[in-house]
Motif scaffolding. Sequence first.
Motif, PDB file in Angstrom:
ATOM      1  N   UNK A   1       5.096   9.873   4.697  1.00 13.47           N
ATOM      2  CA  UNK A   1       4.404   9.332   3.520  1.00 13.47           C
ATOM      3  C   UNK A   1       2.909   9.627   3.561  1.00 13.47           C
ATOM      4  N   UNK A   2       2.316   9.753   2.375  1.00 14.57           N
ATOM      5  CA  UNK A   2       0.877  10.026   2.275  1.00 14.57           C
ATOM      6  C   UNK A   2       0.054   8.772   2.512  1.00 14.57           C
ATOM      7  N   UNK A   3       0.643   7.607   2.277  1.00 17.96           N
ATOM      8  CA  UNK A   3      -0.087   6.335   2.394  1.00 17.96           C
ATOM      9  C   UNK A   3       0.837   5.285   3.026  1.00 17.96           C
ATOM     10  N   UNK A   4       0.251   4.185   3.450  1.00 25.33           N
ATOM     11  CA  UNK A   4       1.043   3.082   3.990  1.00 25.33           C
ATOM     12  C   UNK A   4       1.692   2.272   2.871  1.00 25.33           C
ATOM     13  N   UNK A   5       2.368   1.208   3.253  1.00 30.82           N
ATOM     14  CA  UNK A   5       3.036   0.366   2.252  1.00 30.82           C
ATOM     15  C   UNK A   5       3.341  -0.997   2.865  1.00 30.82           C
ATOM     16  N   UNK A   6       3.599  -1.955   1.982  1.00 32.34           N
ATOM     17  CA  UNK A   6       3.908  -3.314   2.439  1.00 32.34           C
ATOM     18  C   UNK A   6       5.128  -3.787   1.653  1.00 32.34           C
TER      19      UNK A   6
END
Length: 321
Positions: A27-32
Motif C-alpha cells: 500500500x502507498x499509505x497506512x490505514x486504520x
Amino acid sequence: MRASAIAHPNVALIKYWGKADVAANLPAVGSLSVTLGALCTETTVEFDAGLKRDTLVLDGREAPGEHGRLTACMEALRALAGHTGYAAVTSGNDFPTGAGLASSASGYAALVTAAAAALGIDPHDPRLIDIARIGSGSAPRSLFGGIVLLTVAAGGTVCRPLLAPAEWPLAVAVAVTTEGPKAVTSRDGMEQSRLTSPFYSAWIADHANDLDAAVRCVGDRDFFALAALAEYNCLKMHSVMLTTRPALMYWSPVTLACMQRVAALRADGVPVFFTVDAGPQVKAVCLPEALAEVVGALHDVPGVVRVIAGELGAGARVAPC
Ligand code: DP6
C-alpha cells in the motif's frame, strides 16, 4: 499437514487507495480499521504430496481468477517453512464475496493463519503480516481484532491492534444494497486512480494527517471527532475514485440514501457515522447503545436488501478442522 482458521473482514475508517509497489502489493499509505465480528470466513489448508499446484475452492466453486495471488502467498509460506509441497485450499464466507465487504481481507488472513498452522509455523509469527499483504493490502488488518493500525515502512507493512474490542466497544451495521460482485476490483481501480486521477497526489500527500488524527481520536475515545474524520476520509477517497478515468462510481442511489440517513441520525445526536469502500454497501459504525436504532433506520431505507450487525471481532485464529 492440515489446519483450519477463521477470520473476520475489516472496514477501514482511514482508508488506503493506491499501491507504492504494485508487484509487491505494498500500500502507498497506512490505514486504520475495525474488525467486523458479525461476518466470518473459514478456510482449510491441506498439504498433499500428490498435488501439482495449489488449488482453491471458494464458496463451493473453483476460483481460477484468484490463483495468482493465492500462489504468491503460498510460495512465501513455503519459503518460510522450508517446505515444497502444494496445498488444497477450501474457503467459505457467510456473506457476499467480492461485493465491497472485504472478503479478500478475511480470506487472506484466514489463509495465512491456517497454512502457517498446517506448516508448523506459529500462527502469530509477525512475518505473516507481510505474507497476508501479498494476498491483499487490507488482509494484515484482519489478523488482529478490535481497532487496528497498519503502517508502511521500509518496504513492508507493520500492523498492530490499538484497542481490543472490550477497550472501546463499538458496533457496526452493514447495509447490504446488492449481493452481486463489483464491476472493477479494488486492485485494478486503485491503480487506474494512481495513473489518471488529478486528486491522487493530494490524497497521498494529505493522508498522514488523517491517520495521525484518527489515532489520537481512538486514544481519547472521542467518537464524534472520529466520526467526522472517518466520513471526511471516506469521501476524499471516493473523490479520487470519481475523478479516475474511466470513473469509478461504486455507489448506487441506495448507497447514497443510506449515507444521508446516517448523516441525519448523527445530526439528531445519535452516535453513528458511515463509511463506504469499493462497493455499494454502507457500513455504519456506532456506539452499542445506538445499534438497534441504526439497524432499524437502515432497514427502512428503500432498496436495502438486509442489514448485518454486530460488535467488533477478534483477530484471525486457528479453528478445529
Ligand atoms: C477501499 O486491500 O482489498 O477497501 O490488495 O487488491 O486486495 P487488494 O485491495 P484491498 O483494497 C482495499 C481498498 C479499500 C480501502 C481499505 O480497506 O483501506
